[in-house]
Write a protein that holds these residues in place. Structure first.
Motif, PDB file in Angstrom:
ATOM      1  N   ILE A 225     -15.983   6.674  -9.684  1.00 14.76           N
ATOM      2  CA  ILE A 225     -15.078   7.810  -9.481  1.00 14.76           C
ATOM      3  C   ILE A 225     -14.163   7.980 -10.694  1.00 14.76           C
ATOM      4  N   PRO A 226     -14.209   9.117 -11.366  1.00 16.89           N
ATOM      5  CA  PRO A 226     -13.317   9.320 -12.523  1.00 16.89           C
ATOM      6  C   PRO A 226     -11.889   9.583 -12.072  1.00 16.89           C
ATOM      7  N   GLN A 227     -10.952   9.280 -12.942  1.00 13.58           N
ATOM      8  CA  GLN A 227      -9.555   9.587 -12.643  1.00 13.58           C
ATOM      9  C   GLN A 227      -9.293  11.086 -12.752  1.00 13.58           C
ATOM     10  N   GLY A 325     -15.242  -1.693 -16.151  1.00 14.01           N
ATOM     11  CA  GLY A 325     -14.543  -2.427 -15.102  1.00 14.01           C
ATOM     12  C   GLY A 325     -13.341  -1.702 -14.534  1.00 14.01           C
ATOM     13  N   LYS A 326     -12.841  -0.680 -15.238  1.00 11.48           N
ATOM     14  CA  LYS A 326     -11.656   0.028 -14.769  1.00 11.48           C
ATOM     15  C   LYS A 326     -11.966   1.140 -13.774  1.00 11.48           C
ATOM     16  N   ILE A 327     -13.215   1.549 -13.678  1.00 11.39           N
ATOM     17  CA  ILE A 327     -13.544   2.688 -12.824  1.00 11.39           C
ATOM     18  C   ILE A 327     -13.670   2.250 -11.367  1.00 11.39           C
ATOM     19  N   ARG A 328     -13.251   3.107 -10.456  1.00  6.14           N
ATOM     20  CA  ARG A 328     -13.341   2.822  -9.026  1.00  6.14           C
ATOM     21  C   ARG A 328     -14.734   3.164  -8.504  1.00  6.14           C
ATOM     22  N   VAL A 329     -15.188   2.433  -7.524  1.00  3.91           N
ATOM     23  CA  VAL A 329     -16.502   2.700  -6.926  1.00  3.91           C
ATOM     24  C   VAL A 329     -16.299   3.278  -5.527  1.00  3.91           C
TER      25      VAL A 329
END
Length: 424
Positions: A225-227, A325-329
């Motif tokens: 999920i992108p910010q 690693g910073k992106i939400r799944v």
């Protein structure tokens, strides 16, 4: 196109609230604490979706954060009021026409545009000039000559993968459809700003909102999920559904300035590269279907993601692997499916039916005379359902003949053996 009703405007306000608290939800605010962020954001009045400015209190934003964490976008919806008015609004079709008029005749003012919209049948005369003025002001569509010919533009790059996706559509060659007739194709692509990785790309025979939603959903399912999502003002990207989808997954939707394709430089650069390195060397006359065209495209995208980018001097894949690693799944596939459902409001009639897409559906009787939220996918309309307090209530196509044979417990029983009583 669907007209914006009270519930659509409520969703717009819910997304406005989400955009203000998104840095807290995503954990990207630069302040020392959530309270400090809320104080900073509310130092000055904020322009709301209806064009009015209002100075919120820090505690209001904190409350919205708690509401979103508790129940998502649904909790950010404004509560219904018994004295709610009937404000006239602009339809999506009228809004698209406003952009078209401003593009061709940038010096026309709101009064002149309102007159054209009424004359051409895009809005009824009951829609006020003020509604057009408010939309033009809110979306910064005033005469561009006032600010001079030059744009204040600076090169920018997000700090890691998933901080922002850019999306756009590009015209592509004609190929045969399922009936053998050649049709124009459209490439819808999504590029990660930091890595330049193409996270979504697919060819369609139509450039519309639902086709973009398909590409976006696949990109989220595959890469996270992108910010932020950065798009233009085309109908595929500025519609009643996309803001709510973005709010449901926790993504801030950002629209580029009007008539400023260079603002989305990364995705525009991909279009140029894919044409020069792949399309111009492909004999499209030999392509027999859009499925075959998409298979060829997939190979071109794979090659692009593994090639060294001239700007970063790295491959998009290597940048993705280094910072992914910073992106939400997504929480689950079921959660993602729910987030990407289209939503419309419908009034259930006294005969327990409602209509959408020129089709009549039977609804559960407890919703008679109520305005409900229907969730659906445009190409799977038979799977539509009413969403109420977190529960699904399936709809089914109305079969009047079958309904005439259905037993109603409250119908009177007539004994036809008694001729007099039956009136014969």
């Amino acid at each position: 196109m669907e007209k914006r009703n009270t519930k659509d405007m409520g969703r717009e306000l819910a997304y406005f609230r989400f955009a203000l608290i998104a840095p807290v939800i995503q954990g990207t605010f630069p302040d020392a604490s959530v309270a400090a962020y809320c104080r900073r954001i509310t130092e000055k009045p904020i322009v709301r979706p209806d064009g009015t400015a209002f100075q919120y209190k820090p505690g209001t934003l904190s409350k919205w954060v708690d509401l979103y964490k508790f129940g998502g976008m649904e909790e950010l919806m404004p509560r219904a009021r018994s004295d709610k008015g009937r404000t006239k609004t602009l339809s999506d079709e009228a809004i698209s026409e406003i952009y078209g008029i401003k593009d061709k005749f940038p010096r026309l003012n709101a009064v002149q545009i309102h007159a054209r919209l009424v004359q051409d049948g895009f809005i009824p005369a009951t829609v006020s000039v003020r509604a057009v003025q408010r939309y033009i002001k809110l979306h910064d569509l005033k005469n561009p000559a006032a600010s001079g010919p030059l744009k204040d533009r600076k090169a920018f790059e997000e700090p890691y993968f998933g901080a922002m996706f850019q999306a756009d559509t590009c015209y592509f060659p004609y190929v045969p459809d399922e009936n053998g007739k050649k049709q124009r194709t459209y490439l819808i692509a999504i590029v990660d700003d930091y890595s330049r990785m193409v996270v979504g790309a697919r060819l369609f025979f139509a450039d519309d909102a639902y086709n973009f939603q398909k590409v976006f959903k696949d990109a989220v399912a595959t890469h996270g999920i992108p910010q932020k999502l950065y798009v233009d003002h085309g109908p595929s990207y500025e519609n009643s559904q996309l803001p709510y989808i973005c709010g449901s997954i926790g993504t801030v939707l950002i629209h580029a300035p009007i008539r400023d394709g260079a603002a989305k430089a990364k995705v525009e650069r991909f279009f140029g590269v894919v044409k020069s390195r792949w399309l111009h060397g492909l004999d499209t006359g030999q392509i027999r279907s859009i499925e075959e065209f998409n298979a060829e495209l997939a190979e071109a995208v794979r090659a692009h993601n593994l090639a060294v980018n001239s700007s970063t001097k790295e491959t998009p894949m290597s940048r993705f692997l280094a910072t992914r690693g910073k992106i939400r799944v997504p929480e689950s596939q079921e959660w993602l499916d729910e987030c990407f459902m289209n939503r419309i409001s419908r009034k259930v009639k006294n005969d327990a039916t409602l209509s959408m897409q020129n089709t009549q559906f039977d609804a559960p009787m407890q919703f008679i005379r109520q305005t409900v939220e229907v969730r659906f996918l445009p190409d799977r309309i038979d799977e539509a359902y009413i969403y109420d307090n977190g529960k699904h209530f399936p709809l089914k196509r109305t079969d009047k003949q079958a309904n005439s044979r259905a037993k109603r417990e409250d119908w009177p029983t007539v004994d036809y053996s008694k001729g007099a009583a039956a009136g014969v």
